[in-house]
Design a protein around this motif. Structure first.
Motif, PDB file in Angstrom:
ATOM      1  N   GLY A 144       6.283 -37.602  39.701  1.00  0.00           N
ATOM      2  CA  GLY A 144       5.137 -38.393  40.123  1.00  0.00           C
ATOM      3  C   GLY A 144       5.355 -39.217  41.368  1.00  0.00           C
ATOM      4  N   VAL A 145       6.562 -39.271  41.877  1.00  0.00           N
ATOM      5  CA  VAL A 145       6.847 -40.042  43.093  1.00  0.00           C
ATOM      6  C   VAL A 145       6.495 -39.186  44.310  1.00  0.00           C
ATOM      7  CG1 VAL A 145       8.623 -41.200  44.451  1.00  0.00           C
ATOM      8  CG2 VAL A 145       8.680 -41.339  41.952  1.00  0.00           C
ATOM      9  N   PRO A 146       5.611 -39.657  45.184  1.00  0.00           N
ATOM     10  CA  PRO A 146       5.223 -38.852  46.359  1.00  0.00           C
ATOM     11  C   PRO A 146       6.415 -38.541  47.261  1.00  0.00           C
ATOM     12  CG  PRO A 146       3.719 -40.706  46.050  1.00  0.00           C
ATOM     13  CD  PRO A 146       4.887 -40.942  45.132  1.00  0.00           C
ATOM     14  N   ARG A 147       6.542 -37.302  47.664  1.00  0.00           N
ATOM     15  CA  ARG A 147       7.636 -36.929  48.562  1.00  0.00           C
ATOM     16  C   ARG A 147       7.573 -37.705  49.871  1.00  0.00           C
ATOM     17  NH1 ARG A 147       8.176 -30.279  48.218  1.00  0.00           N
ATOM     18  NH2 ARG A 147       8.980 -30.172  46.065  1.00  0.00           N
ATOM     19  N   GLY A 148       6.364 -38.005  50.321  1.00  0.00           N
ATOM     20  CA  GLY A 148       6.220 -38.731  51.583  1.00  0.00           C
ATOM     21  C   GLY A 148       6.771 -40.140  51.546  1.00  0.00           C
ATOM     22  N   GLU A 149       7.018 -40.655  50.337  1.00  0.00           N
ATOM     23  CA  GLU A 149       7.590 -41.994  50.181  1.00  0.00           C
ATOM     24  C   GLU A 149       9.032 -41.917  49.671  1.00  0.00           C
ATOM     25  OE1 GLU A 149       5.024 -44.189  47.613  1.00  0.00           O
ATOM     26  OE2 GLU A 149       3.204 -43.648  48.711  1.00  0.00           O
ATOM     27  N   THR A 150       9.631 -40.750  49.849  1.00  0.00           N
ATOM     28  CA  THR A 150      10.958 -40.504  49.275  1.00  0.00           C
ATOM     29  C   THR A 150      11.960 -40.018  50.324  1.00  0.00           C
ATOM     30  OG1 THR A 150       9.963 -39.902  47.157  1.00  0.00           O
ATOM     31  CG2 THR A 150      12.238 -39.202  47.536  1.00  0.00           C
ATOM     32  N   SER A 151      13.132 -40.639  50.314  1.00  0.00           N
ATOM     33  CA  SER A 151      14.268 -40.130  51.088  1.00  0.00           C
ATOM     34  C   SER A 151      15.122 -39.277  50.153  1.00  0.00           C
ATOM     35  CB  SER A 151      15.120 -41.274  51.645  1.00  0.00           C
ATOM     36  OG  SER A 151      14.392 -42.059  52.556  1.00  0.00           O
ATOM     37  N   LEU A 152      15.426 -38.050  50.569  1.00  0.00           N
ATOM     38  CA  LEU A 152      16.253 -37.143  49.770  1.00  0.00           C
ATOM     39  C   LEU A 152      17.646 -37.086  50.364  1.00  0.00           C
ATOM     40  CD1 LEU A 152      16.717 -34.958  47.609  1.00  0.00           C
ATOM     41  CD2 LEU A 152      15.786 -33.276  49.236  1.00  0.00           C
ATOM     42  N   ILE A 153      18.646 -37.427  49.556  1.00  0.00           N
ATOM     43  CA  ILE A 153      20.050 -37.348  49.982  1.00  0.00           C
ATOM     44  C   ILE A 153      20.729 -36.243  49.189  1.00  0.00           C
ATOM     45  CG2 ILE A 153      22.247 -38.548  50.257  1.00  0.00           C
ATOM     46  CD1 ILE A 153      20.773 -41.179  50.177  1.00  0.00           C
ATOM     47  N   GLY A 182       7.689 -32.158  53.000  1.00  0.00           N
ATOM     48  CA  GLY A 182       7.006 -33.436  52.845  1.00  0.00           C
ATOM     49  C   GLY A 182       7.835 -34.661  52.555  1.00  0.00           C
ATOM     50  N   PHE A 183       9.162 -34.573  52.539  1.00  0.00           N
ATOM     51  CA  PHE A 183       9.978 -35.757  52.302  1.00  0.00           C
ATOM     52  C   PHE A 183       9.978 -36.657  53.534  1.00  0.00           C
ATOM     53  CE2 PHE A 183      11.709 -32.787  49.187  1.00  0.00           C
ATOM     54  CZ  PHE A 183      11.796 -33.597  48.069  1.00  0.00           C
ATOM     55  N   ALA A 184      10.040 -37.975  53.282  1.00  0.00           N
ATOM     56  CA  ALA A 184      10.089 -38.924  54.395  1.00  0.00           C
ATOM     57  C   ALA A 184      11.352 -38.698  55.219  1.00  0.00           C
ATOM     58  CB  ALA A 184      10.046 -40.357  53.863  1.00  0.00           C
ATOM     59  N   GLU A 185      12.461 -38.429  54.532  1.00  0.00           N
ATOM     60  CA  GLU A 185      13.743 -38.160  55.188  1.00  0.00           C
ATOM     61  C   GLU A 185      14.552 -37.204  54.325  1.00  0.00           C
ATOM     62  OE1 GLU A 185      14.822 -42.508  57.082  1.00  0.00           O
ATOM     63  OE2 GLU A 185      14.741 -42.264  54.901  1.00  0.00           O
ATOM     64  N   VAL A 186      15.357 -36.394  54.961  1.00  0.00           N
ATOM     65  CA  VAL A 186      16.303 -35.541  54.256  1.00  0.00           C
ATOM     66  C   VAL A 186      17.638 -35.661  54.984  1.00  0.00           C
ATOM     67  CG1 VAL A 186      16.843 -33.246  53.375  1.00  0.00           C
ATOM     68  CG2 VAL A 186      14.450 -33.919  53.691  1.00  0.00           C
ATOM     69  N   THR A 205      15.327 -45.089  54.769  1.00  0.00           N
ATOM     70  CA  THR A 205      14.347 -46.165  54.958  1.00  0.00           C
ATOM     71  C   THR A 205      13.237 -46.166  53.917  1.00  0.00           C
ATOM     72  OG1 THR A 205      13.051 -44.777  56.459  1.00  0.00           O
ATOM     73  CG2 THR A 205      14.753 -46.190  57.457  1.00  0.00           C
ATOM     74  N   ALA A 206      13.044 -45.083  53.186  1.00  0.00           N
ATOM     75  CA  ALA A 206      11.923 -44.977  52.250  1.00  0.00           C
ATOM     76  C   ALA A 206      12.125 -45.877  51.033  1.00  0.00           C
ATOM     77  CB  ALA A 206      11.745 -43.530  51.812  1.00  0.00           C
ATOM     78  N   ALA A 207      11.021 -46.180  50.363  1.00  0.00           N
ATOM     79  CA  ALA A 207      11.066 -47.045  49.183  1.00  0.00           C
ATOM     80  C   ALA A 207      11.758 -46.369  48.011  1.00  0.00           C
ATOM     81  CB  ALA A 207       9.649 -47.457  48.791  1.00  0.00           C
TER      82      ALA A 207
END
Length: 517
Positions: A144-153, A182-186, A205-207
Motif C-alpha cells: 500500500g505504500v506508493p512507489r513514488g514516495e519510496t526509496s528502494l535500496i 515508479g520509485f522515487a529513488e533506486v 530522501t523519500a519518506a
C-alpha cells in the motif's frame, strides 16, 4: 517464467517427468552455507526439494562451500552421466569465477571427467527474472505504500576480491531505475565497500525506505549483520530459525519509515530461476537431447540394496530396517524404544530437519558428529527414498563408502587442499607436518566428535601422524563398539573447512613467531 514439465507420481514417490529432457540428468545446486548459522543453507535445500518434487531431473543434490557435502564430495551423491551445476549465488564474482570452478574441478562451461559430462551454468543472481522478484519483494514488504514516495535500496555484500561481485546488483538498480517502475529513488549499497549501507540516511530522501537484501538466505549477513549497520539493532541478534517471527515493519528511524525485507533468495520462485538457468545454458551452448540422455549407472541404489541383503543396517548413529510398508530409520540408541515413545515422521526430508540441530538446539554444522538427537522414527517408502534420507543424515556418505569399496574414491591429500586455497585462506599451508597431525587429531578426534574415518594422507605419499592416527584405523568411521560388518562406514576423503580455518590460524601464529625472531 520457466519451462514446465509434468512428473509421474507412483506410490507417493516422484519419478522423472515423462516429457522432461532432463530425465536422465542430475542437477547439483551449489550454495555457500555456514558453519555458524543454521538458516544459510535452508533456501538452497528448499529450492532443491521443490525441483525434486517435480521430478524433472533424475537426481537433485546440493553442496556447499561451508557445509556438507563439500564440492568434492557431492559427485559421490549422484551417478547420472550428465550433471548440471547451478550456483545459488547472487553474483558471478569471486566465488563463481574462482572458488567454485576450482573446488568442483571444472575446466569451463563443459567439463568431461570420469565418463561424465558436467555443465556449469550461470549463477541465479544474474538472471533477468531477478528484476521481477525484486519488485515483487519490495511491494510485499511495504504493502500500500506508493512507489513514488519510496526509496528502494538493494543491499549486497561487496568485496575487493573481484570487480564482478557488485555487477549483478548494479545492473538490477539500473534496470529498475530506467524501467519506469515508479520509485522515487533506486540505489545500491554494500556491507564492505562504498556506498555503505550504514550511510542509508544520506543516500535517500523519500519518506519511505525499502531495503531488500540481495542475498540468498536470511543468514548471518542479511538477518543479523545488516540490521545493525542500518541502525535497527545495536548488536547482532538471534538467527531467524531461533525467532518466532520475522521483524515487524515499518521501523521509524530518522524521521523516515524503514521497511526491511527477507533476503531475495528465500523467494519460492527462485526454483524457477534455477531451472531457467539450466534451460538458458542449453540454449546458449546448443546442448541437444542426445547429450542429456547419456547412460547413467545405478551404483548408489544397487549398492545400498546389496548392503541391506548382506546385513548392513547402521550408518553413524542411524539404524535402518525394512518393514511391511518400506523402511524405517531411527537413532541407533532408540532401537529398543517403544514406537509410542518416538515422534513419527513421513518422508526423507524429515531426516534433514532432524539432523539440523542437536538435543540442546545447537546447529550441527558437522553432520557426522556424534551429536544426533534421539526420540524419532522416520518412515520411507522404498530404497530410493531411503537413500535420500541417508543422504540428508550423512551427506555423500553412502556414495563415498561405495566408491572406496570398488577402489574409485579419490582422497585429496591435506597439502593439496591447503595449497589450493585463495583469499584469506591462502596462507593455510604454512603449518608443519607435526602440526597437521595434531590439528586433525585435536579437532576431528576430540573437539568435533566426528565419527568419520580419514582416508586422505598428508601429501601424495606421507600418511598423517601424531594424534591424527586415531582417525585412520578400522575403529574409526562408526560408533565405537559397533560390529563393522553391520556398518556403512563414514569416510573423510578431504579435510573440511574447519580444518582449513584452524590451519590458517596456526600458520599465522607461525609467521608471527618467525617475525619476532
Amino acid at each position: 517464467m520457466g519451462v514446465v514439465w509434468v512428473c509421474a507420481l507412483s506410490g507417493g514417490v516422484y519419478h522423472p517427468a515423462l516429457n522432461s529432457p532432463y530425465s536422465q540428468a542430475a542437477l547439483i545446486i551449489v550454495g555457500h552455507g555456514s558453519t555458524l548459522n543454521p538458516d544459510s543453507s535452508a533456501p538452497t535445500h528448499r529450492h532443491a526439494d521443490e525441483i525434486r518434487r517435480r521430478g524433472i531431473f533424475r537426481e537433485v543434490a546440493c553442496c556447499f562451500w561451508k557445509e556438507e557435502p563439500s564440492m568434492r564430495e557431492v559427485f559421490e551423491s549422484v551417478d547420472s552421466g550428465v550433471i548440471y551445476i547451478v550456483p545459488n549465488f547472487i553474483s558471478e564474482g569471486y566465488f563463481c569465477q574462482q572458488v567454485l570452478p576450482r573446488e568442483l574441478r571444472l575446466t569451463g562451461p563443459t567439463t568431461q571427467r570420469d565418463g561424465r559430462t558436467i555443465f556449469y551454468c550461470d549463477p541465479v543472481g544474474i538472471h533477468p527474472n531477478m528484476t521481477r522478484l525484486l519488485l515483487q519483494r519490495a511491494d510485499e514488504v511495504a504493502p500500500g505504500v506508493p512507489r513514488g514516495e519510496t526509496s528502494l535500496i538493494i543491499v549486497g555484500h561487496g568485496t575487493n576480491l573481484n570487480d564482478n561481485s557488485t555487477k549483478a546488483i548494479q545492473e538490477q538498480v539500473r534496470l529498475i531505475r530506467d524501467g519506469g517502475y515508479g520509485f522515487a529513488e533506486v540505489v545500491d549499497a554494500y556491507m564492505e565497500e562504498a556506498p555503505l549501507v550504514s550511510d542509508w540516511v544520506n543516500m535517500t530522501t523519500a519518506a519511505h525506505v525499502v531495503v531488500v537484501p540481495f542475498f540468498i538466505a536470511d543468514g548471518l549477513h542479511s538477518f543479523q549483520d545488516i540490521p545493525v549497520l542500518l541502525g535497527m539493532e545495536k548488536e547482532p541478534g538471534k538467527a531467524l530459525s531461533e525467532m518466532e517471527v520475522f521483524r515487524q515493519n515499518p521501523i521509524a528511524m530518522h524521521g523516515r519509515q524503514l521497511y526491511y525485507s527477507s533476503a531475495i533468495g528465500t523467494e519460492p520462485l527462485m526454483a524457477e530461476v534455477i531451472l531457467d538457468q539450466v534451460h538458458d545454458f542449453d540454449t546458449k551452448h546448443g546442448i541437444q537431447d542426445s547429450v542429456r540422455t547419456a547412460a547413467s549407472s545405478e551404483v548408489l541404489k544397487t549398492g545400498l540394496e546389496r548392503w541391506i541383503q548382506e546385513g548392513r543396517d547402521v550408518i553413524g548413529e542411524v539404524h535402518f530396517a525394512a518393514d511391511a510398508s518400506g523402511f524405517t530409520l531411527r537413532h541407533l540408541a532408540d532401537v529398543g524404544v517403544s514406537l509410542a515413545d518416538l515422534t513419527a515422521y513421513e518422508g526423507a526430508v524429515a531426516a534433514r530437519e532432524i539432523a539440523r540441530c542437536d538435543e540442546a538446539g545447537a546447529f550441527r554444522a558437522i553432520k557426522t558428529a556424534a551429536t544426533l538427537r534421539r526420540g524419532w522414527i522416520v518412515r520411507v517408502m522404498d530404497v530410493s527414498e531411503l537413500l535420500l534420507a541417508l543422504e540428508f543424515f550423512y551427506p555423500a556418505a553412502v556414495g563415498m563408502a561405495l566408491a572406496e569399496e570398488r577402489g574409485a574414491l579419490e582422497p585429496v591429500p591435506l597439502r593439496s587442499l591447503l595449497g589450493r586455497q585463495t583469499g584469506m585462506y591462502r596462507f593455510a599451508n604454512g603449518i608443519t607436518d607435526a602440526q597437521a597431525g595434531e590439528i586433525i587429531g585435536g579437532f576431528c578426534a576430540g573437539e568435533s566428535k566426528c565419527l568419520r574415518r580419514i582416508v586422505f594422507k598428508l601429501d601424495a605419499v606421507q600418511p598423517l601422524g601424531g594424534s591424527a592416527e586415531l582417525k585412520l584405523g578400522p575403529q574409526a568411521g562408526q560408533v565405537p563398539g559397533m560390529d563393522a560388518a553391520r556398518c556403512v562406514p563414514l569416510l573423510c576423503m578431504e579435510a573440511c573447512n574447519h580444518i582449513v580455518s584452524v590451519a590458517r590460524k596456526v600458520s599465522r601464529e607461525n609467521n608471527d613467531a618467525k617475525a619476532k625472531g
